[in-house]
Design a protein around this motif. Structure first.
Motif, mmCIF file in Angstrom:
data_model
loop_
_atom_site.group_PDB
_atom_site.id
_atom_site.type_symbol
_atom_site.label_atom_id
_atom_site.label_comp_id
_atom_site.label_asym_id
_atom_site.label_seq_id
_atom_site.Cartn_x
_atom_site.Cartn_y
_atom_site.Cartn_z
ATOM 1 N N PHE A 73 27.061 35.438 41.035
ATOM 2 C CA PHE A 73 26.866 36.562 41.941
ATOM 3 C C PHE A 73 27.216 37.853 41.211
ATOM 4 O O PHE A 73 27.967 37.845 40.225
ATOM 5 C CB PHE A 73 27.725 36.413 43.206
ATOM 6 C CG PHE A 73 29.205 36.350 42.956
ATOM 7 C CD1 PHE A 73 30.000 37.481 43.080
ATOM 8 C CD2 PHE A 73 29.814 35.158 42.600
ATOM 9 C CE1 PHE A 73 31.360 37.432 42.854
ATOM 10 C CE2 PHE A 73 31.178 35.093 42.367
ATOM 11 C CZ PHE A 73 31.950 36.236 42.500
ATOM 12 N N VAL B 246 28.653 36.535 50.419
ATOM 13 C CA VAL B 246 28.336 37.563 49.435
ATOM 14 C C VAL B 246 27.368 38.577 50.024
ATOM 15 O O VAL B 246 26.221 38.229 50.357
ATOM 16 C CB VAL B 246 27.740 36.944 48.153
ATOM 17 C CG1 VAL B 246 27.437 38.026 47.120
ATOM 18 C CG2 VAL B 246 28.692 35.902 47.570
ATOM 19 N N ASP B 247 27.821 39.806 50.186
ATOM 20 C CA ASP B 247 26.967 40.922 50.577
ATOM 21 C C ASP B 247 26.142 40.624 51.832
ATOM 22 O O ASP B 247 24.957 40.962 51.914
ATOM 23 C CB ASP B 247 26.047 41.289 49.415
ATOM 24 C CG ASP B 247 25.505 42.716 49.539
ATOM 25 O OD1 ASP B 247 26.064 43.503 50.320
ATOM 26 O OD2 ASP B 247 24.525 43.022 48.845
ATOM 27 N N GLU C 168 29.735 43.637 41.681
ATOM 28 C CA GLU C 168 29.930 44.772 42.572
ATOM 29 C C GLU C 168 29.688 44.415 44.035
ATOM 30 O O GLU C 168 29.996 45.203 44.939
ATOM 31 C CB GLU C 168 29.017 45.933 42.174
ATOM 32 C CG GLU C 168 27.533 45.616 42.203
ATOM 33 C CD GLU C 168 27.035 45.089 40.876
ATOM 34 O OE1 GLU C 168 25.808 45.075 40.690
ATOM 35 O OE2 GLU C 168 27.864 44.701 40.031
ATOM 36 N N ALA C 169 29.140 43.223 44.310
ATOM 37 C CA ALA C 169 28.839 42.833 45.688
ATOM 38 C C ALA C 169 30.122 42.560 46.464
ATOM 39 O O ALA C 169 31.060 41.967 45.925
ATOM 40 C CB ALA C 169 27.959 41.588 45.697
ATOM 41 N N SER D 206 32.049 46.436 39.126
ATOM 42 C CA SER D 206 30.731 47.036 38.987
ATOM 43 C C SER D 206 30.181 46.843 37.578
ATOM 44 O O SER D 206 30.884 47.056 36.587
ATOM 45 C CB SER D 206 30.815 48.534 39.310
ATOM 46 O OG SER D 206 29.565 49.155 39.173
#
Length: 205
Positions: free
Chosen positions: A101, A84-85, A104-105, A66
């Motif tokens: 990127f 990713v996410d 935190e993702a 994060s």
């Protein structure tokens, strides 16, 4: 003040991933002053930036970081596919440009054809920005640094030559690194050699 530090494989530190899925080899890391807050791997606290190399042998999730920005590139093996996410998967092949990127993702990584090795640059988003560049044989690369900034040159294969502005040429053998602070430099990558350069710029108010 400009400074130059040589880093050999003996200076590297192997630390477990935060999620327990593997081990990372830290090439260089710059801590942030203050008590540990659990963001780092291996029990360390937050860092301003870190350059590391990791082996990925099977599909799995990335650890969450994060408040960090991450750049990743494949340096050995065929390639990897990153989800990713919830976004459509992105593929990166060996020695292709780094993929960025947010740390935190949620990320799922899948090697495309057997184990890979990747290099990572992580940056504390509030304090620094940066770039990760892969250098193939027969190339030349120049960079200039200001006070508080850093440049890490790592030899992936063969021997690179780093010439600081106004200084002598310095060899960087395979597996070794050179960390320059507040110094401009020219990096020569001979045929058959490969390298990676991580640039870090401190955010200035």
């Amino acid at each position: 003040m400009p400074s130059i530090t040589r880093l050999s494989p003996a200076d590297h530190r192997r630390v477990p991933w935060k999620n327990g899925g593997g081990v990372t080899t830290e090439l260089a890391v710059e801590p942030i002053d203050g008590p540990p807050d659990g963001q780092g791997e291996g029990g360390q606290g937050r860092f301003l930036w870190r350059v590391s190399i990791a082996d990925v042998v099977e599909p799995g999730p990335f650890s969450a970081f994060s408040g960090y920005d991450r750049l990743i590139a494949v340096v050995e093996g065929d390639g990897m596919r990153l989800s990713v996410d919830g976004a459509p998967p992105v593929e990166r092949r060996r020695m292709e440009p780094a993929f960025a990127f947010p740390g935190e993702a949620p990320v799922w990584c899948e090697p495309t054809a057997g184990p890979i090795r990747d290099v990572n640059l992580m940056l504390d988003r509030a304090s620094a920005t940066g770039n990760l560049t892969l250098l193939a044989g027969g190339s030349h690369w120049a960079a200039g640094r200001a006070a508080g900034d850093a440049l890490l040159v790592h030899a992936l294969a063969g021997t690179l030559t780093v010439t600081p502005d106004g200084g002598e040429a310095l060899p960087v053998p395979e597996g070794h690194s050179l960390l320059l602070r507040a110094a401009a430099a020219l990096v020569d990558v001979p045929a058959g050699a490969e390298g990676v350069c991580a640039e870090v710029w401190r955010r200035r108010s």
